[in-house]
Design a protein around this motif. Structure first.
Motif, mmCIF file in Angstrom:
data_model
loop_
_atom_site.group_PDB
_atom_site.id
_atom_site.type_symbol
_atom_site.label_atom_id
_atom_site.label_comp_id
_atom_site.label_asym_id
_atom_site.label_seq_id
_atom_site.Cartn_x
_atom_site.Cartn_y
_atom_site.Cartn_z
ATOM 1 N N PRO A 170 0.811 -1.215 0.000
ATOM 2 C CA PRO A 170 0.000 0.000 0.000
ATOM 3 C C PRO A 170 0.846 1.268 0.000
ATOM 4 N N MET A 171 0.332 2.285 -0.702
ATOM 5 C CA MET A 171 1.021 3.561 -0.684
ATOM 6 C C MET A 171 0.661 4.291 0.600
ATOM 7 N N ASN A 172 1.325 5.393 0.861
ATOM 8 C CA ASN A 172 1.141 6.110 2.123
ATOM 9 C C ASN A 172 -0.298 6.580 2.299
ATOM 10 N N ASN A 173 -0.825 6.394 3.525
ATOM 11 C CA ASN A 173 -2.149 6.868 3.921
ATOM 12 C C ASN A 173 -3.279 6.052 3.314
ATOM 13 N N LEU A 174 -3.007 4.842 2.865
ATOM 14 C CA LEU A 174 -4.075 3.990 2.353
ATOM 15 C C LEU A 174 -5.023 3.600 3.481
ATOM 16 N N LYS A 175 -6.310 3.647 3.187
ATOM 17 C CA LYS A 175 -7.342 3.206 4.136
ATOM 18 C C LYS A 175 -8.140 2.106 3.463
ATOM 19 N N PHE A 176 -8.342 1.002 4.169
ATOM 20 C CA PHE A 176 -9.108 -0.071 3.543
ATOM 21 C C PHE A 176 -9.740 -0.980 4.587
ATOM 22 N N SER A 177 -10.727 -1.735 4.123
ATOM 23 C CA SER A 177 -11.476 -2.615 5.013
ATOM 24 C C SER A 177 -11.401 -4.065 4.556
ATOM 25 N N THR A 178 -10.439 -4.386 3.702
ATOM 26 C CA THR A 178 -10.294 -5.752 3.224
ATOM 27 C C THR A 178 -9.657 -6.631 4.301
ATOM 28 N N ASP A 179 -9.970 -7.917 4.270
ATOM 29 C CA ASP A 179 -9.423 -8.843 5.250
ATOM 30 C C ASP A 179 -7.961 -9.171 4.967
ATOM 31 N N SER A 180 -7.603 -9.162 3.685
ATOM 32 C CA SER A 180 -6.243 -9.498 3.294
ATOM 33 C C SER A 180 -5.530 -8.243 2.793
ATOM 34 N N ILE A 181 -4.323 -8.013 3.298
ATOM 35 C CA ILE A 181 -3.558 -6.840 2.925
ATOM 36 C C ILE A 181 -2.488 -7.238 1.915
ATOM 37 N N LEU A 182 -2.473 -6.543 0.786
ATOM 38 C CA LEU A 182 -1.454 -6.776 -0.229
ATOM 39 C C LEU A 182 -0.278 -5.849 0.018
ATOM 40 N N PHE A 183 0.917 -6.434 0.111
ATOM 41 C CA PHE A 183 2.161 -5.669 0.179
ATOM 42 C C PHE A 183 2.966 -5.998 -1.075
ATOM 43 N N LYS A 184 3.442 -4.947 -1.745
ATOM 44 C CA LYS A 184 4.175 -5.145 -2.995
ATOM 45 C C LYS A 184 5.294 -4.129 -3.089
ATOM 46 N N TRP A 185 6.461 -4.559 -3.584
ATOM 47 C CA TRP A 185 7.608 -3.657 -3.655
ATOM 48 C C TRP A 185 8.486 -4.028 -4.845
ATOM 49 N N TYR A 186 9.349 -3.074 -5.217
ATOM 50 C CA TYR A 186 10.275 -3.311 -6.321
ATOM 51 C C TYR A 186 11.451 -4.155 -5.843
ATOM 52 N N SER A 187 12.018 -4.916 -6.758
ATOM 53 C CA SER A 187 13.161 -5.769 -6.434
ATOM 54 C C SER A 187 14.400 -4.920 -6.154
ATOM 55 N N THR A 188 14.991 -5.128 -4.984
ATOM 56 C CA THR A 188 16.248 -4.451 -4.626
ATOM 57 C C THR A 188 17.282 -5.444 -4.100
ATOM 58 N N SER A 189 16.880 -6.684 -3.937
ATOM 59 C CA SER A 189 17.775 -7.695 -3.368
ATOM 60 C C SER A 189 18.187 -8.705 -4.437
ATOM 61 N N PRO A 190 19.469 -8.817 -4.743
ATOM 62 C CA PRO A 190 19.924 -9.811 -5.723
ATOM 63 C C PRO A 190 19.563 -11.236 -5.318
ATOM 64 N N MET A 191 19.461 -11.480 -4.002
ATOM 65 C CA MET A 191 19.123 -12.816 -3.515
ATOM 66 C C MET A 191 17.628 -12.997 -3.299
ATOM 67 N N SER A 192 16.844 -11.940 -3.591
ATOM 68 C CA SER A 192 15.399 -11.971 -3.382
ATOM 69 C C SER A 192 15.044 -12.453 -1.975
ATOM 70 N N ASN A 193 15.633 -11.774 -1.005
ATOM 71 C CA ASN A 193 15.448 -12.149 0.395
ATOM 72 C C ASN A 193 15.117 -10.882 1.185
ATOM 73 N N TYR A 194 13.834 -10.743 1.573
ATOM 74 C CA TYR A 194 13.361 -9.504 2.191
ATOM 75 C C TYR A 194 12.768 -9.744 3.576
ATOM 76 N N PHE A 195 12.740 -8.666 4.354
ATOM 77 C CA PHE A 195 12.062 -8.672 5.644
ATOM 78 C C PHE A 195 10.986 -7.590 5.618
ATOM 79 N N LEU A 196 9.744 -8.034 5.684
ATOM 80 C CA LEU A 196 8.610 -7.124 5.739
ATOM 81 C C LEU A 196 8.266 -6.902 7.205
ATOM 82 N N THR A 197 8.311 -5.634 7.640
ATOM 83 C CA THR A 197 8.078 -5.303 9.046
ATOM 84 C C THR A 197 6.890 -4.360 9.168
ATOM 85 N N ILE A 198 6.025 -4.622 10.166
ATOM 86 C CA ILE A 198 4.871 -3.773 10.441
ATOM 87 C C ILE A 198 5.010 -3.219 11.852
ATOM 88 N N TYR A 199 4.756 -1.903 11.993
ATOM 89 C CA TYR A 199 4.893 -1.211 13.270
ATOM 90 C C TYR A 199 3.566 -0.574 13.657
#
Length: 305
Positions: free
Chosen positions: A141-170
């Motif tokens: 989601p882009m900044n300030n997205l508001k939604f009521s869906t049960d499932s949240i889609l997170f999507k980002w551009y590739s920046t890791s040559p090993m395709s190994n990411y850590f998605l963190t929620i605060y």
């Protein structure tokens, strides 16, 4: 003002002419006529195409609003005769913006390239897609997205040559609620499994051990229930999608600007169902989805041509 038949009128007009139109008529008031290539003058009608070499005539207290190939408006409101080649110099071009302009440009584009492929359209319409500040590695989601869906889609551009990411929620206090290891650039997460509270604002970030360009400032999103979403929509001044094409596009744009992007998708779908034969509107919806890099969803809409 209804636009449901606009595309057919324009397509018919284009078929009758060998050249590409200069303008089409958005609004006409009182007595306005056009002289077509030395023929007798005929009344100008809404949604009519105006071609190079034609002469437009306005009588007293008449007004004509044209749209050019860039999606901008030109208002003719002075009595007289005007060649199409002189109109843009004699009258002020009023810049248009947002979805309405996109629709107008794609309407002309549809006349010029009716058989354009999805890949060609995608390549042309993914320049300048949504990017956050900094590296802009996060897509949705882009900044300030508001939604009521049960499932949240997170999507980002590739920046890791090993395709190994850590998605963190605060949470709003900066406390880490969850960190998920993802071997991809996309992740769906259930908001209920994360125990996210409706009405609260949360933040997300993406990082990797070998990333070349990543942003450190988290992006916010808010979980709402469906009733809260409807309250927000009513505060914007409307309750349901308008099937007046111009007004409907403006509503969708307002939803997007207020972070209600999922609702904007739903309203676009409803507007398109009401204008199912309008290819330019379908392309506008496809471009809207591509803006958020939702390629599969965009192709699904395109595939219904």
């Amino acid at each position: 003002m209804k636009f449901s038949c606009m595309f057919f009128l324009i397509a018919l007009g284009f078929g009758a002419q060998a050249q590409f139109p200069e303008y089409y008529v958005y609004l006409v008031r009182n007595s306005v006529s056009v002289e077509k290539f030395g023929e007798k003058k005929i009344p100008v009608k809404q949604n009519q195409l105006i071609y190079k070499g034609e002469i437009v005539s306005l009588k007293e207290n008449s007004e004509l609003t044209l749209v050019d190939k860039e999606g901008n408006f030109i208002v003719l409101n002075k009595k007289g005769e005007y060649k199409t080649t002189d109109i843009s110099e004699m009258f002020k071009v009023i810049p248009n913006d947002g979805l309405t302009k996109k629709y107008f440009k794609l309407l002309f584009d549809e006349l010029l390239k009716p058989d354009e492929s999805f890949s060609a359209f995608k390549e042309k319409n993914t320049m300048g897609v949504y990017r956050a500040e900094g590296c802009g590695n996060r897509i949705f989601p882009m900044n300030n997205l508001k939604f009521s869906t049960d499932s949240i889609l997170f999507k980002w551009y590739s920046t890791s040559p090993m395709s190994n990411y850590f998605l963190t929620i605060y949470d709003e206090m900066g406390n880490e609620l969850v960190q998920v290891n993802v071997k991809d650039t996309i992740k769906y997460i259930s908001s209920s499994l994360l125990l996210l509270v409706q009405g609260n604002k949360y933040f997300w970030n993406i990082a990797s051990l070998d990333g070349s360009c990543e942003d450190e400032v988290p992006i916010s999103f808010t979980i709402l229930n469906k009733d809260d979403v409807q309250v927000l929509i009513r505060r914007l001044g409307f309750r349901t999608v308008s099937y007046d094409l111009n007004e409907g596009l403006q509503q969708i744009e307002m939803l997007e600007k207020n972070g209600l992007v999922y609702e904007a998708f739903d309203w676009f779908d409803s507007l398109l169902k009401f204008n199912a034969s309008n290819r330019a509107l379908r392309k506008t919806y496809v471009a809207f989805l591509l803006k958020y890099c939702l390629d599969n969803e965009a192709f699904s809409v395109w595939d219904k041509f």
